[in-house]
Design a protein around this motif. Structure first.
Motif, PDB file in Angstrom:
ATOM      1  N   ASN B  61      26.116  23.837  31.486  1.00 55.64           N
ATOM      2  CA  ASN B  61      26.590  25.154  31.924  1.00 55.64           C
ATOM      3  C   ASN B  61      27.531  25.046  33.124  1.00 55.64           C
ATOM      4  O   ASN B  61      28.466  25.831  33.253  1.00 55.64           O
ATOM      5  CB  ASN B  61      25.403  26.077  32.211  1.00 55.64           C
ATOM      6  CG  ASN B  61      24.844  26.665  30.931  1.00 55.64           C
ATOM      7  OD1 ASN B  61      25.446  27.566  30.343  1.00 55.64           O
ATOM      8  ND2 ASN B  61      23.730  26.136  30.454  1.00 55.64           N
ATOM      9  N   THR B  64      30.738  24.094  31.596  1.00 56.81           N
ATOM     10  CA  THR B  64      31.368  25.263  30.979  1.00 56.81           C
ATOM     11  C   THR B  64      32.078  26.111  32.038  1.00 56.81           C
ATOM     12  O   THR B  64      33.220  26.518  31.848  1.00 56.81           O
ATOM     13  CB  THR B  64      30.280  26.113  30.284  1.00 56.81           C
ATOM     14  OG1 THR B  64      29.511  25.258  29.455  1.00 56.81           O
ATOM     15  CG2 THR B  64      30.888  27.196  29.445  1.00 56.81           C
ATOM     16  N   GLU B  87      22.402  24.177  23.435  1.00 57.12           N
ATOM     17  CA  GLU B  87      22.699  25.591  23.676  1.00 57.12           C
ATOM     18  C   GLU B  87      24.100  25.733  24.273  1.00 57.12           C
ATOM     19  O   GLU B  87      24.909  26.545  23.824  1.00 57.12           O
ATOM     20  CB  GLU B  87      21.657  26.168  24.643  1.00 57.12           C
ATOM     21  CG  GLU B  87      21.947  27.587  25.064  1.00 57.12           C
ATOM     22  CD  GLU B  87      21.105  28.016  26.265  1.00 57.12           C
ATOM     23  OE1 GLU B  87      20.117  28.717  26.043  1.00 57.12           O
ATOM     24  OE2 GLU B  87      21.423  27.645  27.403  1.00 57.12           O
ATOM     25  N   TYR B  91      27.688  27.642  22.995  1.00 57.26           N
ATOM     26  CA  TYR B  91      28.401  28.660  23.778  1.00 57.26           C
ATOM     27  C   TYR B  91      29.829  28.222  24.078  1.00 57.26           C
ATOM     28  O   TYR B  91      30.755  29.017  24.010  1.00 57.26           O
ATOM     29  CB  TYR B  91      27.636  28.974  25.072  1.00 57.26           C
ATOM     30  CG  TYR B  91      26.569  30.015  24.868  1.00 57.26           C
ATOM     31  CD1 TYR B  91      25.360  29.690  24.258  1.00 57.26           C
ATOM     32  CD2 TYR B  91      26.768  31.337  25.239  1.00 57.26           C
ATOM     33  CE1 TYR B  91      24.381  30.639  24.038  1.00 57.26           C
ATOM     34  CE2 TYR B  91      25.791  32.302  25.025  1.00 57.26           C
ATOM     35  CZ  TYR B  91      24.602  31.948  24.428  1.00 57.26           C
ATOM     36  OH  TYR B  91      23.647  32.899  24.214  1.00 57.26           O
ATOM     37  N   MET B  95      33.454  30.024  22.755  1.00 56.67           N
ATOM     38  CA  MET B  95      34.575  30.428  23.612  1.00 56.67           C
ATOM     39  C   MET B  95      35.758  29.479  23.486  1.00 56.67           C
ATOM     40  O   MET B  95      36.726  29.615  24.232  1.00 56.67           O
ATOM     41  CB  MET B  95      34.100  30.495  25.060  1.00 56.67           C
ATOM     42  CG  MET B  95      33.158  31.650  25.298  1.00 56.67           C
ATOM     43  SD  MET B  95      32.501  31.662  26.970  1.00 56.67           S
ATOM     44  CE  MET B  95      31.241  30.431  26.877  1.00 56.67           C
ATOM     45  N   LEU B  97      36.087  26.399  24.429  1.00 56.94           N
ATOM     46  CA  LEU B  97      36.352  25.712  25.692  1.00 56.94           C
ATOM     47  C   LEU B  97      36.476  24.202  25.483  1.00 56.94           C
ATOM     48  O   LEU B  97      35.644  23.602  24.812  1.00 56.94           O
ATOM     49  CB  LEU B  97      35.223  25.971  26.685  1.00 56.94           C
ATOM     50  CG  LEU B  97      35.152  27.365  27.298  1.00 56.94           C
ATOM     51  CD1 LEU B  97      33.931  27.482  28.182  1.00 56.94           C
ATOM     52  CD2 LEU B  97      36.416  27.675  28.089  1.00 56.94           C
TER      53      LEU B  97
END
Lengths: 246, 352
Positions: B61, B64, B87, B91, B95, B97
């Motif tokens: 995260n 990210t 997870e 995500y 997006m 990314l």
């Protein structure tokens, strides 16, 4: 003469009538405008009713996975800082997001004293999914997963996030506000301002928890819900500042 | 430039920095930890961001958050750590990314062991997280390849707006080989990154550059990646009777085994995928008059073998597909050679 004008950076939202989120978002929008941070603000969003804040405050938003906002904000802040960019990074999360599923991320960011601002909205239930018990649910409170009232002997006791952070970690600011009446709303705005200003002054981590009425899931009229916050929630969750680093 | 003797995990970390990596978040886990340790002192030296996170969920995260803010972000892990990150991969894919994951594979399910293995093939190639997405998965077979692949990983990730996995292996991360380290790369302007203004993020970029390659990620984007990026090393395919398909260290060993078999007059061939997604189906498409395909991998029950069989079907190869699943470690040349002979002698049962 206009007595009141909405902040120009606040767009329409789709939250329930009487919900406290709308008040809190308006206060954040006002503060961002007053501090001149419209072009520096990144709102890092949790999952839940906080998703409704997507796109309504202008600037940049980032929708995180459930509970992970503090980790995302950490990466974002450290990187942009390394690039010489002075940004204001605010996480906007429910109590379930910041204090249940994301407890690890929230506490670890506080532990490291990351220079971010965390706003968490405590409406004592998992509102977006239809009102299940949260760690913040009051003893005896009925939810869809505590239909006879929360039995704390079985589920554990209500969690006090700002107090926990204030007592354990070397952060800049930890407070709890309420938006149940005008007096508290005025106070909440002051807390918001401090929590954001701290970040811009590079003082470190700030968290404000907001007690927020949830008429829809509490099955109450908005006025009664506000009364419930004032009379019941503030007994379990005292409003005030728990840590203010000078 | 002179070659240096370097350990895989440290060499790949340095090559990542030379490829433009300016943000790392990770959590210690054997057999990947040397990369984290190396970056912990090397990145501050270069004025780049290193953070030791509380766990792998936070690591991905943080990656990210940094990636959307413009970073060439990296995380490194192994086995259980990679599971926690799934997870975040989903995500990030949602997006579109760009980021890079270095997965130094250990063998096994659950805690597994610290032995080498290729048991994360399914996880990396078939998605891993929920939803429907792909990652670009490089499979190096030497320390030099490990460096070369990560050196260009962000260029690829940013071009296609897809996560890139460097699928290393325990032994590759732990062994030392001669490496020619590439020079520090000038970072091209990516064209977008959020900065609080609301004007420079991915959404605005997409509006301005309608039809830009990187934005067409879903569907046709993946088809374009399949067309552009397939890469493999091949040996003896022209007249091969059986063709071994094997990636990473077992792939390198399989080529040695095939060379020895050729010395004995046995016409062995090898396809060593340098990426397993996109899978080198163009190599499968070239095959003619073969008697069978053999997947050599360090899994327990066979993972890549399923893709070998699917692509064989796609290109009309009506031949048996065999599996040599070595389990943990890396098979020796003799083991691969003997398995080939056993297949050729009709002693092995095909799996597809």
């Amino acid at each position: 003469m206009a007595l009141y004008e909405l902040p120009t950076n606040l767009k329409k939202h789709s939250l329930c009538p009487g919900c406290g989120h709308g008040i809190i978002l308006r206060l954040i929008a006002e503060t961002i405008e007053e501090l001149g941070l419209q072009d520096k603000k990144i709102l890092v969003l949790g999952v839940g009713c906080s998703c409704n804040a997507n796109g309504i405050l202008g600037g940049d938003d980032f929708q995180c996975a459930h509970g992970r906002a503090s980790a995302v904000a950490t990466g974002m802040k450290l990187y942009l800082e390394s690039q010489g960019k002075d940004v204001c990074i605010i996480t906007y999360q429910g109590d379930g997001d910041a204090g249940v599923i994301g407890l690890a991320e929230t506490l670890n960011a506080a532990y490291r004293n990351e220079n971010i601002t965390v706003f968490t909205i405590n409406n004592s239930n998992f509102a977006m999914t239809g009102g299940q018990m949260s760690w913040t649910t009051l003893a005896g409170q009925k939810t869809t997963t505590s239909v006879n009232g929360r039995d704390c002997a079985y589920t554990g006791n209500p969690i006090h996030l700002p107090e926990m952070i204030a007592s354990q970690f070397d952060v800049a600011y930890a407070a709890r506000a309420s938006v149940c009446d005008v007096k508290h709303i005025t106070q909440a705005k002051k807390f918001i301002k401090k929590a954001i200003q701290n970040q811009m002054d590079k003082k470190g981590y700030s968290i404000v928890e907001f007690l927020s009425q949830c008429p829809t899931n509490w099955g109450m009229a908005p006025v009664d819900a506000a009364k419930y916050v004032a009379e019941k929630m503030t007994v379990e969750y005292p409003v005030g500042e728990f840590k203010v680093k000078e | 430039m002179a070659k240096k003797l370097l350990k895989g995990n440290e060499a790949v970390a340095e090559a990542a920095l030379r490829g433009g990596c300016d943000f790392f978040a990770g959590y210690p886990i054997t057999p990947s930890t040397e990369a984290l340790e190396y970056l912990s002192w090397r990145m501050p030296e270069l004025g780049r961001v290193f953070i030791q996170a509380e766990n792998e969920i936070a690591s991905i995260n943080m990656v990210t958050g940094a990636a959307v803010a413009g970073a060439r972000a990296l995380t490194a892990t192994s086995g259980p750590g990679g599971s926690l990150m799934c997870e975040g991969f989903s995500y990030a894919a949602r997006m579109a990314l760009p980021y890079v994951l270095l997965n130094v594979q250990r063998w096994g399910t659950g805690l597994g062991t610290l032995d080498s293995g290729q048991t994360d093939y399914f996880k990396e190639v078939k998605g891993g997280g929920h939803g429907d997405y792909r990652s670009i998965v490089y499979t190096p077979a030497s320390v030099q390849e490990l460096c070369d692949m990560i050196y260009n990983a962000w260029d690829v990730a940013e071009k296609y707006m897809v996560g890139v996995v460097i699928l290393s292996e325990a032994y590759l991360g732990q062994m030392m080989e001669q490496v020619e380290m590439p020079p520090f790369k000038e970072r091209p302007d990516r064209g977008w990154a959020i900065d609080g203004t609301g004007l420079t993020g991915m959404g605005e970029f997409a509006k301005k550059t309608k039809g830009a390659d990187g934005m067409k990620v879903k569907g046709e984007g993946y088809e374009q990646i399949k067309e552009d990026l397939q890469d493999w090393e091949e040996y003896g395919l022209d007249d091969a009777e059986y063709v071994i398909v094997s990636f990473g260290l077992p792939g390198r060993i399989s080529i040695d085994a095939a060379k020895q078999l050729r010395e004995e007059g046995i016409k062995a061939g090898v396809i060593r995928p340098k990426l397993v997604w996109p899978f080198p189906e163009k190599a499968i498409a070239k095959l003619k008059n073969i008697k069978g395909l053999i997947s050599v991998e360090t899994s327990d029950y066979g993972q890549m073998v399923e893709d070998v069989a699917l692509y064989a079907k796609k290109y009309g190869l009506n031949v048996p597909v065999y599996l040599y699943a070595h389990g943990k470690g890396v098979p020796g040349v003799r083991i691969v050679r003997d398995f080939y002979k056993s297949v050729a002698a009709g002693n092995e049962k095909e799996v597809f």
